[in-house]
Design a protein around this motif. Structure first.
Motif, short mmCIF file in Angstrom:
data_model
loop_
_atom_site.label_atom_id
_atom_site.label_comp_id
_atom_site.label_asym_id
_atom_site.label_seq_id
_atom_site.Cartn_x
_atom_site.Cartn_y
_atom_site.Cartn_z
N ARG A 57 0.84 -1.20 0.00
CA ARG A 57 0.00 0.00 0.00
C ARG A 57 0.87 1.24 0.00
NH1 ARG A 57 -3.01 -3.65 -0.47
NH2 ARG A 57 -5.03 -4.04 0.49
N ARG A 58 0.33 2.31 -0.54
CA ARG A 58 0.94 3.63 -0.40
C ARG A 58 0.64 4.04 1.04
NH1 ARG A 58 -1.88 6.74 -4.07
NH2 ARG A 58 -3.16 7.57 -2.42
N LEU A 59 1.67 4.32 1.81
CA LEU A 59 1.50 4.60 3.23
C LEU A 59 1.66 6.08 3.53
CD1 LEU A 59 3.58 1.63 4.69
CD2 LEU A 59 1.10 1.77 4.44
N GLY A 60 0.94 6.54 4.52
CA GLY A 60 1.02 7.92 4.97
C GLY A 60 -0.33 8.43 5.38
N GLN A 61 -0.35 9.58 6.04
CA GLN A 61 -1.61 10.18 6.45
C GLN A 61 -2.50 10.39 5.22
OE1 GLN A 61 -2.86 10.53 9.33
NE2 GLN A 61 -1.03 10.02 10.50
#
Length: 163
Positions: A57-61
């Motif tokens: 997954r693309r991670l981050g807020q």
């Protein structure tokens, strides 16, 4: 193999270094018939060697949140343990078992676990790791005496609560 075959979406990173496929032990007939022979020895092995390699997954807020020290989050541990046990159960069904596991188990649990606003990793950082001040458990108060004797709260006919 040509770069086009190895990188069908034109992302470039797979052209030279395709991701290593996670190793899933092959089921034998004996293993399929023996519930005491799990494919993965523990929830930790399942998450660290299989799930974390399959789920990208693309991670981050704003997208998805992850904690490299996932084992410090009781909710994540309980959910991953359930996913691992369900995987061990469904993987034996070579027709639709894995699809059933993804659709009815992995997808809903991963949505909850990785939720950047409300999931257990919401305050963590995928690079920096576990939050210095993790989320607190939900506050609870004991139920008043006699609450659980109310017939409206019973989902079974016996007094054991087990069915």
């Amino acid at each position: 193999m040509t770069a086009d075959l190895m990188d069908p979406w034109g992302q470039g990173r797979y052209a030279l270094h395709p991701p290593a496929a996670p190793a899933i032990p092959q089921n034998s007939t004996a293993q399929a018939n023996n519930a005491s022979s799990p494919l993965f020895a523990s929830v930790e092995v399942f998450v660290n060697t299989y799930l974390s390699r399959v789920v990208c997954r693309r991670l981050g807020q704003g997208t998805a949140m992850w904690c490299p020290e996932w084992w410090r989050h009781p909710e994540a541990v309980v959910r991953f343990d359930g996913l691992w046990r369900a995987f061990e159960y469904f993987v034996v069904d070579t027709e639709t078992g894995v699809s059933t596991w993804w659709l009815h188990h992995a997808d809903p649990h991963l949505r909850a676990i990785l939720d950047p606003d409300f999931g257990p990793f919401a305050l963590c950082d995928p690079e920096d790791g576990h939050a210095r001040h993790p989320l607190e458990p939900l506050p609870v108060r004991p139920a008043p005496e006699g609450t659980w004797e109310n017939p409206l709260y019973r989902i079974t006919d016996d007094d054991s609560g087990r069915g």
